[in-house]
Write an enzyme that holds these catalytic residues in place. Structure first.
Site, short mmCIF file in Angstrom:
data_model
loop_
_atom_site.label_atom_id
_atom_site.label_comp_id
_atom_site.label_asym_id
_atom_site.label_seq_id
_atom_site.Cartn_x
_atom_site.Cartn_y
_atom_site.Cartn_z
N ARG A 25 0.83 -1.21 0.00
CA ARG A 25 0.00 0.00 0.00
C ARG A 25 0.86 1.25 0.00
O ARG A 25 0.46 2.31 -0.46
CB ARG A 25 -0.97 0.00 1.21
CG ARG A 25 -1.89 1.21 1.21
CD ARG A 25 -3.03 1.15 2.20
NE ARG A 25 -2.73 0.45 3.42
CZ ARG A 25 -1.85 0.86 4.35
NH1 ARG A 25 -1.20 1.99 4.17
NH2 ARG A 25 -1.62 0.14 5.41
N LYS B 66 -8.39 4.93 -19.34
CA LYS B 66 -8.81 5.29 -20.69
C LYS B 66 -7.67 5.06 -21.69
O LYS B 66 -7.19 3.95 -21.81
CB LYS B 66 -9.32 6.74 -20.69
CG LYS B 66 -10.30 7.04 -19.55
CD LYS B 66 -11.62 6.31 -19.71
CE LYS B 66 -12.52 6.41 -18.48
NZ LYS B 66 -12.72 7.77 -17.97
N ASP C 160 -7.10 17.88 -15.40
CA ASP C 160 -7.39 16.48 -15.76
C ASP C 160 -7.09 16.35 -17.26
O ASP C 160 -7.80 16.91 -18.09
CB ASP C 160 -8.86 16.18 -15.45
CG ASP C 160 -9.27 14.74 -15.77
OD1 ASP C 160 -8.63 14.13 -16.65
OD2 ASP C 160 -10.23 14.24 -15.16
N TYR D 283 -16.09 15.33 -15.72
CA TYR D 283 -16.53 13.94 -15.65
C TYR D 283 -17.65 13.83 -14.59
O TYR D 283 -17.55 14.41 -13.51
CB TYR D 283 -15.33 13.07 -15.28
CG TYR D 283 -15.60 11.61 -15.23
CD1 TYR D 283 -15.83 10.89 -16.38
CD2 TYR D 283 -15.64 10.95 -14.00
CE1 TYR D 283 -16.10 9.54 -16.32
CE2 TYR D 283 -15.90 9.60 -13.94
CZ TYR D 283 -16.12 8.90 -15.11
OH TYR D 283 -16.38 7.56 -15.05
C1 LIG Z 1 -13.07 8.27 -16.70
C2 LIG Z 1 -12.66 9.61 -16.27
C3 LIG Z 1 -12.38 9.90 -14.93
C4 LIG Z 1 -12.51 8.88 -13.84
O1 LIG Z 1 -11.62 7.84 -14.04
P1 LIG Z 1 -11.87 6.33 -13.47
O2 LIG Z 1 -10.60 5.64 -13.83
O3 LIG Z 1 -13.07 5.80 -14.18
O4 LIG Z 1 -12.09 6.47 -12.01
C5 LIG Z 1 -11.96 11.18 -14.60
N1 LIG Z 1 -11.85 12.14 -15.55
C6 LIG Z 1 -12.12 11.91 -16.84
C7 LIG Z 1 -11.97 12.99 -17.82
C8 LIG Z 1 -12.55 10.64 -17.25
O5 LIG Z 1 -12.82 10.42 -18.54
#
Ligand SMILES: *Cc1c(COP(=O)(O)O)cnc(C)c1O
Length: 415
Positions: A55, A220, A195, A123
């Site tokens: 962890r 993603k 992000d 998101y």
């Molecule tokens: C999918 C996504 C998230 C969240 O990510 P997870 O891995 O599903 O928790 C945050 N920001 C954006 C822009 C996303 O497309």
């Protein structure tokens, strides 16, 4: 020692080897053994490299975080090994998901009474976190249009601590005025968090444009195969990096070794996948524009995009792999469209190696009212496409047929 005195339980030594594996080994081990207490001290105090408990860190997370940090220009030092005072030093850490990365930012850096300003098209889960969960814990957030710096400035309060935006928003593909926001954040002493999931470091490097922290849903494009859920957060400032490391390890937001290992495997082909998907996206956007039954097409670099000029300035030709468009269709037409696109997965995700389509009105934005969606420009016929690496001819054929099927369904209903 007699053979029967030798334990086979947990006393494995690896065979000596003059060669090293080409591929990063997978380290599922939860704990790491030290020679003695002094050696363990040295690891804990950062005088020697090594790990203690998964962890708190493990090799698969370190290897992957270093690669993403390198792509983002965040520095290549390992989490937990500070070197304060070094110019441009920064570092990244892996988390269990993109949402865990965003949560880590808040948990690490906010203090009682702090206020957050964030884009109003983040998101979906992130919007929920800001509007429902953080207020429950005493943190207020204001949501504003991130392409409008004056609106963001107007939302600032004396207690505003942090500004969070996505470069390209989901699913309307609006573009944040990152340069203007970075200037504002610097002037007002805000922590500027970007992000970068949709754009990826290939299209945009937030640290080069004044971001303090960069967040990714590695789930993603970076991992790219829809088989891992992972996040990343990188920091410019070593103090932030240490706070993030402590938040991730203390709140248990850490990533699993296997997920990191798989994501590293995916990352090897990221550049090729991105390049191909981006080319396909541009071609598909052009193709969709010419189809009867398509009301409008959104692709960030195009002249008719609401933030076209901003996108061209920021992204320098890299408009990424997302295309959204509006079908002249009701639910029956949308269903016909989805069913007719047999080679394309109907799935509420993005960044897979293959093309996926999603329908925001029934998935990511289903929690909003019809009017709330309309305010964002999301109608029943709004379709978001995460373009993959398939042959472009197959994609254009598939979309031509599916749009025609939607039209037939709509016509039937009218007639
Ligand atoms: C999918 C996504 C998230 C969240 O990510 P997870 O891995 O599903 O928790 C945050 N920001 C954006 C822009 C996303 O497309």
């Amino acid at each position: 020692m007699k053979p029967e005195d030798r334990s086979v339980v947990r006393r494995t030594t690896l065979p000596p080897s003059e060669t090293t594996p080409l591929v990063t080994p997978l380290f599922p081990s939860v704990v790491y053994c030290a020679e003695d207490a002094d050696a363990l001290d040295a690891v804990y105090e950062g005088r020697a490299g090594g790990y203690s408990y998964a962890r708190e860190g493990h090799p698969n997370a370190s290897v992957l975080a270093d690669k993403i940090s390198w792509m983002e220009g965040a520095g290549q030092e390992r989490a937990g090994q500070e070197r304060a005072g070094q110019e441009g030093f920064g570092q990244g850490i892996m988390t269990a998901s993109g949402m865990a990365a965003i949560s880590a930012v808040f948990l690490a850096l906010l203090e009682k009474g702090d206020h957050i300003v964030a884009g109003n098209q983040l998101y979906g889960r992130c919007l929920r976190l800001l509007t429902q969960d953080l207020p429950r814990m005493g943190f207020e957030a204001s949501l504003v249009d991130a392409s409008d710096v004056a609106a963001v400035e107007a939302a600032l309060r004396p207690e505003t601590k942090l500004l969070l935006v996505e470069v390209v928003a989901n699913p309307t593909l609006r573009v944040a005025d990152i340069k203007g926001l970075a200037r504002l954040a610097k002037e007002r002493g805000l922590i500027f968090v970007v992000d970068n999931t949709f754009t990826t470091p290939r299209a945009f490097k937030p640290f080069d444009h004044g971001a303090d922290l960069v967040v990714h849903s590695v789930t993603k494009l970076l991992a790219g195969h829809s088989d891992v859920t992972l996040g990343y957060v990188g920091a410019r400032d070593p103090g932030h990096a240490t706070a993030l490391y402590d938040a991730v390890t203390t709140w248990g937001l850490n990533a699993s070794p296997f997920d990191c290992w798989l994501a590293e495997r995916g990352l090897n082909t990221f550049d090729l996948r991105f390049q191909r998907a981006q080319e396909n996206a541009k071609d598909l956007a052009d193709h969709l524009r010419g189809l009867p039954g398509v009301l409008r097409v959104l692709y960030p670099g195009e002249a008719d995009h609401p933030d076209g000029a901003l996108a061209r300035d920021l992204l320098q030709g890299n408009f990424s792999h997302m295309v959204s468009f509006e079908l002249d269709a009701d639910r029956a037409g949308v269903n016909a469209f989805v069913r007719a696109a047999g080679n394309i997965a109907f799935a509420p995700t993005l960044g897979d190696v293959g093309t996926t389509i999603s329908h925001p009105a029934s998935s990511s934005h289903r929690g909003l009212t019809v009017e709330g969606r309309a305010a964002l420009g999301i109608s029943e016929g709004f379709i978001r496409v995460s373009v993959g690496v398939e042959d472009i001819d197959l994609l254009t054929r598939e979309f031509t047929d599916a749009v025609a099927a939607a039209r037939r369904a709509a016509t039937r209903e009218v007639g």
